[in-house]
Write an enzyme that holds these catalytic residues in place. Structure first.
Site, PDB file in Angstrom:
ATOM      1  N   ASP A 229       1.062  -1.116  -0.005  1.00 22.99           N
ATOM      2  CA  ASP A 229      -0.055   0.297  -0.582  1.00 22.99           C
ATOM      3  C   ASP A 229       0.426   1.174  -0.300  1.00 22.99           C
ATOM      4  O   ASP A 229       1.201   2.026   1.439  1.00 22.99           O
ATOM      5  CB  ASP A 229      -0.945   0.214   1.281  1.00 22.99           C
ATOM      6  CG  ASP A 229      -1.987   1.108   1.559  1.00 22.99           C
ATOM      7  OD1 ASP A 229      -1.729   1.963   0.785  1.00 22.99           O
ATOM      8  OD2 ASP A 229      -2.806   0.798   2.758  1.00 22.99           O
TER       9      ASP A 229
ATOM     10  N   ASP B  83     -17.805   4.335  -0.880  1.00 23.73           N
ATOM     11  CA  ASP B  83     -16.161   4.511  -0.111  1.00 23.73           C
ATOM     12  C   ASP B  83     -16.383   3.872   1.219  1.00 23.73           C
ATOM     13  O   ASP B  83     -17.788   3.026   1.841  1.00 23.73           O
ATOM     14  CB  ASP B  83     -15.113   5.252   0.108  1.00 23.73           C
ATOM     15  CG  ASP B  83     -13.618   4.272  -0.095  1.00 23.73           C
ATOM     16  OD1 ASP B  83     -12.948   3.838   0.724  1.00 23.73           O
ATOM     17  OD2 ASP B  83     -13.155   4.890  -0.826  1.00 23.73           O
TER      18      ASP B  83
ATOM     19  N   ASP C  76     -10.224  -3.181  -1.750  1.00 24.41           N
ATOM     20  CA  ASP C  76      -9.110  -2.089  -0.827  1.00 24.41           C
ATOM     21  C   ASP C  76      -8.686  -3.056  -0.301  1.00 24.41           C
ATOM     22  O   ASP C  76      -8.675  -4.311   0.351  1.00 24.41           O
ATOM     23  CB  ASP C  76      -9.780  -0.936  -0.999  1.00 24.41           C
ATOM     24  CG  ASP C  76      -8.574   0.145  -1.440  1.00 24.41           C
ATOM     25  OD1 ASP C  76      -7.674  -0.333  -1.648  1.00 24.41           O
ATOM     26  OD2 ASP C  76      -8.932   0.903  -1.084  1.00 24.41           O
TER      27      ASP C  76
ATOM     28  N   ARG D 252      -7.656  -3.625  -5.555  1.00 23.13           N
ATOM     29  CA  ARG D 252      -6.127  -3.495  -6.204  1.00 23.13           C
ATOM     30  C   ARG D 252      -4.906  -4.364  -5.693  1.00 23.13           C
ATOM     31  O   ARG D 252      -3.826  -4.109  -6.438  1.00 23.13           O
ATOM     32  CB  ARG D 252      -6.054  -2.359  -4.770  1.00 23.13           C
ATOM     33  CG  ARG D 252      -4.971  -1.819  -4.677  1.00 23.13           C
ATOM     34  CD  ARG D 252      -5.086  -0.338  -3.543  1.00 23.13           C
ATOM     35  NE  ARG D 252      -4.834  -0.548  -2.236  1.00 23.13           N
ATOM     36  CZ  ARG D 252      -5.012  -0.017  -1.463  1.00 23.13           C
ATOM     37  NH1 ARG D 252      -4.695   1.431  -1.973  1.00 23.13           N
ATOM     38  NH2 ARG D 252      -4.411  -0.062  -0.316  1.00 23.13           N
TER      39      ARG D 252
ATOM     40  N   ASP E   7      -3.765   4.437  -6.465  1.00 20.34           N
ATOM     41  CA  ASP E   7      -4.389   6.148  -5.440  1.00 20.34           C
ATOM     42  C   ASP E   7      -2.878   6.559  -6.137  1.00 20.34           C
ATOM     43  O   ASP E   7      -1.670   6.931  -5.347  1.00 20.34           O
ATOM     44  CB  ASP E   7      -3.388   6.217  -3.796  1.00 20.34           C
ATOM     45  CG  ASP E   7      -4.609   5.046  -3.226  1.00 20.34           C
ATOM     46  OD1 ASP E   7      -5.819   4.761  -3.800  1.00 20.34           O
ATOM     47  OD2 ASP E   7      -4.347   5.173  -1.773  1.00 20.34           O
TER      48      ASP E   7
ATOM     49  N   HIS F  67     -12.928   8.325  -9.516  1.00 19.66           N
ATOM     50  CA  HIS F  67     -12.845   8.126  -7.930  1.00 19.66           C
ATOM     51  C   HIS F  67     -11.609   9.838  -7.604  1.00 19.66           C
ATOM     52  O   HIS F  67     -10.616  10.266  -7.792  1.00 19.66           O
ATOM     53  CB  HIS F  67     -12.290   6.981  -7.606  1.00 19.66           C
ATOM     54  CG  HIS F  67     -12.176   6.149  -6.024  1.00 19.66           C
ATOM     55  ND1 HIS F  67     -13.460   7.301  -5.737  1.00 19.66           N
ATOM     56  CD2 HIS F  67     -10.832   6.344  -5.818  1.00 19.66           C
ATOM     57  CE1 HIS F  67     -12.584   6.677  -4.374  1.00 19.66           C
ATOM     58  NE2 HIS F  67     -11.321   6.345  -4.038  1.00 19.66           N
TER      59      HIS F  67
END
Length: 946
Positions: free
Chosen positions: A301, A433, A546, A605, A621, A679
Site C-alpha cells: 500500500d 467507499d 481495497d 487493488r 492511489d 474516483h
C-alpha cells in the site's frame, strides 16, 4: 494489549501520516531498497561467474514427459532436485527444489487452472558433459550442460534462451542453526530492562522449542550428505546480517529456518526489449536495472506512488515477455514470496545484443514456465492455458463508473444520480467507499446516513443503474460485530508467530486479518454476500476489495509481518497471493448469491498471476498530475500483456485537485481504457462532471458518450479476451511484431486490432505526433473519416475537444449511436456498422450479442456471434456459431463505409427478399452512408453495391 493512551497516540500518528501523504510524495523510507532487504542484498552480492552447481548425470531419470536430475552445490554439498517437463503448446517447465529439505517448501497452489498437460521427451544424445533432449521435431532441443550446470533451449542453430549462463543459480537450503546462537531478549514489562543476551553452545540448548523431529531430520540429511563424500561440513557458512532475523525500522522479522531465498538467471540472445513485471509506474519497456534497484514484486500500500520507479506497488505478476522481430517469448516465475528482478541489456558472447534477467525470491521453490511463442498471440495463449483468461464481465461494468471517497448519505447519492440526468451524461455505477459502513464494519451500513439501503438501490434499479460498495479484508476487532465474532470463533484469522490472532491497524482501528489462503475461510466469506447475510444488499449491488495487499498501517512497510502464520506457512511464503484469494472469495460470493446465474463484478487493488479470472484491477492511489495520466497507459498495457485486461486508473487522480484541463483530458483518455471510473480522495473538492463550467461539462459529456457508443466493440473484445487470453488494450508491437518503430511506444495503443488511440496527455497541447503502423495499411480518423497511410509519424493538431482515435483499414466496427442514461437502457437499440476499407477494398469484423450479465452464454449457449465481411462490393453477415441462439430484437439501422466509391444502387438481400436501400455519398471524404437497411442483427443478409 496496548493501553488506551497508546491506541489513541497510534491512531493520531496514522491519521497524520495519511493526511500528510495527500500533499507529499511517497515516504520512501517506509519501503525497503534491495540493499535493505537482507536476501536481495545477499543474492545481489553474488557476481556472474562459473556456477557452483553441477548436474549429476548418473542420477538422470526420464519418464514419458518428465526428466529428473540432481544438482550438487560444490561449495556446501547440498543437493537439489531438478525437474524438467515438456508441456503442450510449446512450453517448458523447470522446477528446482531441495532434494531433502528439513520441512516442505511452499509451492504456490490455486494459480494454475489445471495440472499442465505434458508431451513426450526423448534423449537425443548423452555423454559425460551433458544430455540433449528433443522438445518436438528435429529443430527444437534442450541441452543440459553438466559442469557448470547450464540449460540451453535451441531451435535449429539459434539459442533461444539460456538458464544459469551467468552462474547465478543460488538456493539457500532450510537449516537448523548449529553454531553458537545468540538471542536478544528485550522486555518492556514495568520499567525498561537492559538488553539481556543468552549464549547457547549448540542447537540442543535452544529455548525456542523447535518442532519435534527437526533435529532428527537434519541428522539424517547430514548422513546423506556424508554419504556423498562431504566432510562434516561447514554448514557454519559465515552467517550474514539478516539471515536468522531481520530488522527494518522498528519491526523485527524472525526466521526460524534461517535464509531460504532462491535465485536464477536467464539470458535471451538477440533481445533488446522486454516487458511485463507489473505493477510499476514506469515505462512499458523494462529499464536496465544495472546501477540501481531491481524491479520489486511485493504487494504494498504505497500512498501517492512515484513515477519512473521500480519500487513495489499494489500488485505483482511475475511474468516477463521478450520480443524481437523474429520471436516473442515469456517467462512465468511461479513464486508468491517477495521477488526482485534484475534486467540488464548488453551483448552476448558473439557481441550480438542480449538481455539478461535474474529472478530473486525470498522463499519457496524455483518453478518457472518458459513460453516459447513464437508470435505474441502464442505467448498470450500459452500463459492463458496456465493461469486462465480474463473473466467475462457484465456489459454494464464496461460503461462509466462514478465514485469518490465518500458520497455522504442517501440524499447525496440521489442528488448525484439526478445530476447526471439533468446534464444528460450517462453512467451505470455509483460507488460508496468506507464511510458508508457502520464504523468501518464491512457488510454493514451507517444507520444515520444510509438508513434505507434497499430503497436507495431500488431507486437506482428503477433507472437501470447499479451500485458498488467496498468490503475490505481487515475486520474491526469488536465483540459486538458479527463478522469478527464469527471469524474468531472459527479460528479463521491469520496468526502471529506465537499462535495468537494477528492484529494490526487499518481504517477501523485495531483489526484482524482473515486467512484467505484457507479454503474454509474463503467459503465462509463467500456465504456472507448472500442477500440474507449482507443486509440491505440487492442484485444491483456489487463489490470492491481495497487494501488487500494486505495493508497494515503499523506493520513493516505498511503490510503484514512476514513471520505471521497462515496454517503451516509463513506470510513471507504467501504474501503476493493474498490479494488474489480475497478477490477470489468475493467473486465466488457474488456468484453464489444468484445461484450461479449472474456474472460477478469485483474490483481489487492487489493482484497476482491468475487474478484476471476474478474481475478488474485499478492502478491504485494515483495523483492529479499530468505524469500520472501519462503513466496510466503503460501501467495498463503491462497488465494486459500478463493476462489482466480489465484495468483502469482513477480518472482525475485520487490525490490532489486536477485543473479543468487535466480533468477533461483524463476523461478523454479514460473513455478509451478498459475500466472507466472517476474516483477522488475525501479531502479533495467535489468534481462531478458538471462542476467545471458548461464548456468543460460538454467536453466530458462527449468523451463519456463516445465510450457508450463503442460498448458493443468493447464487449466483443472482452469476449475474445475471455475465450483466448489476448489482451484488450495492447501495445502496437503485438499486432505489428516486425515493425521496430512500435517496440518502445507506450503513449498510444490498440483496442483489439482495429482501434488505435493516442490520448492527449500534455498540458496546453496544441499538437502531437502519432505513429500509424503497418506498411501498406491505411487508418481512418474516426471523427473526420480522413484517411492516412500506415508506417508513418503523423502530426495531429489538437484542441480541447480532440481525442485522436483511428480505425484500421480492413475492419468493421459495430457501434450503438443512440446513447441513453445507462448501458442497460440501450440493450435493444440498433447498431451502426462502420466499414473501413483497406487498400484492396476489403474489410472484416464481428458482432457479439448476449444478455450482458448471466452465464447463459456458457451454460445454455445463448449468444449470437456473427461474421461481417465486405469484399467485391458486398457486405454480408454470416453466423460464426450456428449452434447458438439469443432472442435479440436489435437491428442494423445504418452502415457507414469509409474509403468507398459511389455506387449506382444498393440492394439488400435477407430472408429471400431483395429490397433497395437509400444511400448518400460524400466525395470529399469518400464516405458512403447506407440509411435504414432495417435488417435484423441475428439473421443472414447481404448488401450489394452496384
Amino acid at each position: 494489549m496496548a493501553s488506551f493512551i497508546e491506541r489513541v497516540c497510534l491512531h493520531l500518528l496514522l491519521v497524520l501520516s495519511v493526511s500528510q501523504s495527500i500533499t507529499q510524495a511517497v515516504d520512501r523510507s517506509n519501503f525497503k531498497t534491495c540493499e535493505q532487504s537482507a536476501f536481495c542484498s545477499r543474492q545481489r552480492s553474488l557476481k556472474p561467474g562459473q556456477s557452483s552447481y553441477r548436474a549429476l548425470l548418473d542420477t538422470l531419470e526420464l519418464s514419458n514427459s518428465r526428466l529428473t536430475l540432481q544438482l550438487l552445490n560444490n561449495n556446501n554439498k547440498v543437493r537439489l532436485l531438478l525437474e524438467l517437463y515438456r508441456l503442450q503448446g510449446n512450453m517448458t517447465r523447470v522446477k528446482i527444489n531441495e532434494l531433502k529439505p528439513i520441512k516442505p517448501r511452499y509451492e504456490v497452489p490455486d494459480v494454475l487452472i489445471t495440472d499442465p498437460p505434458t508431451e513426450p521427451m526423448s534423449v537425443m544424445a548423452q555423454d559425460e558433459h551433458g544430455v540433449v533432449l528433443s522438445l518436438g521435431g528435429e529443430n527444437r532441443r534442450l541441452f543440459v550442460n553438466a559442469q557448470p550446470f547450464r540449460l540451453d533451449i535451441m531451435e535449429g542453430p539459434k539459442v533461444l534462451l539460456t538458464m544459469n549462463s551467468r552462474g547465478l543459480l543460488a538456493f539457500e537450503h532450510l537449516r537448523i542453526r548449529k553454531d553458537t546462537i545468540s538471542h536478544k531478549i528485550t522486555s518492556t514489562v514495568g520499567s525498561m530492562w537492559d538488553k539481556i543476551k543468552n549464549v547457547f553452545s549448540s542447537s540442543k540448548d535452544q529455548t525456542d522449542t523447535e518442532e519435534d523431529g527437526k533435529t532428527e531430520d537434519m541428522e539424517k540429511n547430514n548422513e546423506d550428505e556424508a554419504s556423498d563424500g562431504a566432510e562434516e561440513k561447514k554448514e557454519k557458512e559465515a552467517d550474514q546480517p539478516g539471515m536468522w532475523e531481520e530488522t527494518f525500522k522498528s519491526h523485527s522479522d524472525s526466521k526460524p529456518n534461517g535464509p531460504s531465498s532462491i535465485s536464477l538467471d536467464f539470458s535471451l540472445p538477440g533481445v533488446e526489449h522486454v516487458y511485463g513485471l507489473p505493477e510499476h509506474a514506469d515505462s512499458l519497456r523494462l529499464r536496465n536495472t544495472d546501477g540501481g534497484d531491481p524491479y520489486r514484486l511485493y504487494n504494498l500500500d504505497v500512498f501517492q506512488y512515484e513515477l519512473s520507479n521500480p519500487m513495489a506497488l499494489y500488485g505483482a505478476v511475475p511474468v516477463l515477455i521478450s520480443h524481437n522481430t523474429r520471436r516473442t517469448m515469456g517467462l512465468f516465475w511461479l513464486n508468491a514470496a517477495e521477488t526482485w528482478v534484475d534486467v540488464s541489456y548488453g551483448q552476448g558472447s558473439d557481441e550480438a545484443s542480449q538481455t539478461n534477467v535474474r529472478w530473486m525470491s525470498e522463499s519457496g521453490i524455483i518453478d518457472v514456465f518458459i513460453m516459447m511463442g513464437p508470435q505474441p498471440a502464442d505467448v498470450f495463449t500459452q500463459y492463458a492455458s496456465l493461469t486462465g483468461t480474463q473473466s467475462f464481465p457484465p456489459l454494464s461494468t464496461l460503461a462509466y463508473h462514478q465514485s469518490r471517497w465518500n458520497y455522504n448519505d442517501q440524499e447525496d447519492v440521489s442528488t448525484v444520480d439526478q445530476g447526471f440526468d439533468e446534464h444528460d451524461i450517462p453512467y451505470d455505477f455509483i460507488w460508496l467507499d468506507i464511510e458508508h459502513t457502520d464504523g468501518k464494519r464491512y457488510f454493514t451500513w451507517d444507520k444515520n446516513n444510509f438508513p434505507q439501503p434497499k430503497e436507495m438501490l431500488q431507486n437506482l434499479m428503477n433507472k437501470r443503474r447499479k451500485m458498488v460498495t467496498i468490503v475490505d479484508p481487515h475486520i474491526k476487532v469488536d465483540s459486538s460485530y458479527k463478522i469478527h465474532n464469527e471469524i474468531r470463533s472459527r479460528g479463521y484469522y491469520v496468526k502471529n508467530k506465537d499462535g495468537g490472532d494477528y492484529e494490526g491497524w487499518c481504517w477501523p482501528g485495531n483489526a484482524g486479518y482473515p486467512d484467505f489462503t484457507n479454503p474454509e475461510m474463503r467459503s465462509w466469506w463467500a456465504s456472507m454476500f448472500a442477500y440474507d447475510q449482507y443486509e440491505g444488499s440487492m442484485k444491483n449491488l456489487y463489490t470492491w476489495n481495497d487494501m488487500n495487499e494486505p495493508s497494515v498501517f503499523n506493520g513493516p512497510e505498511v503490510t503484514m509481518h512476514k513471520d505471521a502464520l497462515h496454517g503451516q506457512w509463513e506470510h513471507r511464503d504467501v504474501h503476493n497471493i493474498y490479494g488474489l484469494y480475497v478477490q477470489m472469495a468475493t467473486a465466488e460470493g457474488l456468484m453464489q448469491r444468484s445461484g450461479g446465474m449472474e456474472r460477478p463484478f469485483v474490483l481489487a487493488r492487489a493482484f497476482f498471476a491468475g487474478s484476471q479470472r476474478y474481475g478488474a484491477v485499478w492502478t491504485g492511489d494515483n495523483a492529479a498530475e499530468w505524469g500520472h495520466l501519462k503513466a496510466s497507459i503503460p501501467m495498463c498495457l503491462s497488465l494486459g500483456l500478463v493476462g489482466i485486461s480489465f484495468c483502469g486508473a482513477d480518472v482525475g487522480g485520487f490525490f490532489k485537485t486536477p485543473s479543468a484541463e487535466l480533468l477533461v483530458r483524463w476523461y478523454q483518455a479514460g473513455a478509451y481504457q478498459p475500466f472507466f471510473r472517476a474516483h477522488a480522495h475525501m479531502d479533495t473538492p467535489r468534481r462531478e462532471p458538471w462542476l467545471f463550467g458548461p464548456d468543460n461539462t460538454a467536453l466530458i459529456r462527449e468523451a463519456i458518450r463516445q465510450r457508450y457508443t463503442l460498448l458493443p466493440y468493447w464487449y466483443q473484445q472482452f469476449y475474445h479476451a475471455h475465450r483466448t487470453g489476448q489482451p484488450v488494450m495492447r501495445p502496437l508491437w503485438v499486432e505489428y511484431p516486425e515493425e521496430i518503430a512500435t517496440f518502445s511506444i507506450d503513449d498510444e495503443y490498440l483496442i483489439g486490432r482495429d482501434l488505435l488511440v493516442h490520448p492527449v496527455t500534455d498540458e496546453g497541447s496544441t499538437g502531437l505526433m502519432a505513429y500509424l503502423p503497418g506498411n501498406g495499411e491505411v487508418w481512418y480518423d474516426v471523427h473526420t473519416f480522413q484517411r492516412h497511410d500506415g508506417a508513418q509519424n503523423l502530426h495531429i493538431g489538437v484542441t480541447m475537444s480532440t481525442i485522436p482515435v483511428f480505425q484500421r483499414g480492413g475492419s468493421i466496427i459495430c457501434r450503438k449511436n443512440r446513447v441513453r442514461r445507462s448501458s442497460s437502457c440501450m440493450e435493444n437499440d440498433p447498431y451502426t456498422l462502420y466499414v473501413a476499407l483497406d487498400p484492396l477494398g476489403n474489410a472484416e469484423g464481428e458482432l457479439y450479442i448476449d444478455d450482458g450479465h448471466t452465464f447463459k452464454y456458457e451454460t445454455d449457449k445463448q449468444f449470437i456471434h456473427r461474421r461481417l465481411s465486405f469484399t467485391s462490393n458486398t457486405l454480408s453477415s454470416s453466423d460464426l456459431s450456428p449452434d447458438t441462439s439469443f432472442p435479440t430484437v436489435s437491428w442494423v439501422e445504418k452502415v457507414v463505409i469509409l474509403g468507398a466509391q459511389k455506387p449506382s444502387a444498393v440492394t439488400l438481400t435477407s430472408d429471400g427478399r431483395e429490397t433497395s436501400v437509400e444511400f448518400e455519398f460524400d466525395p470529399d471524404t469518400a464516405v458512403l452512408t447506407l440509411r435504414k437497411p432495417d435488417v435484423k442483427a441475428a439473421v443472414n443478409w447481404t448488401l450489394q453495391l452496384h
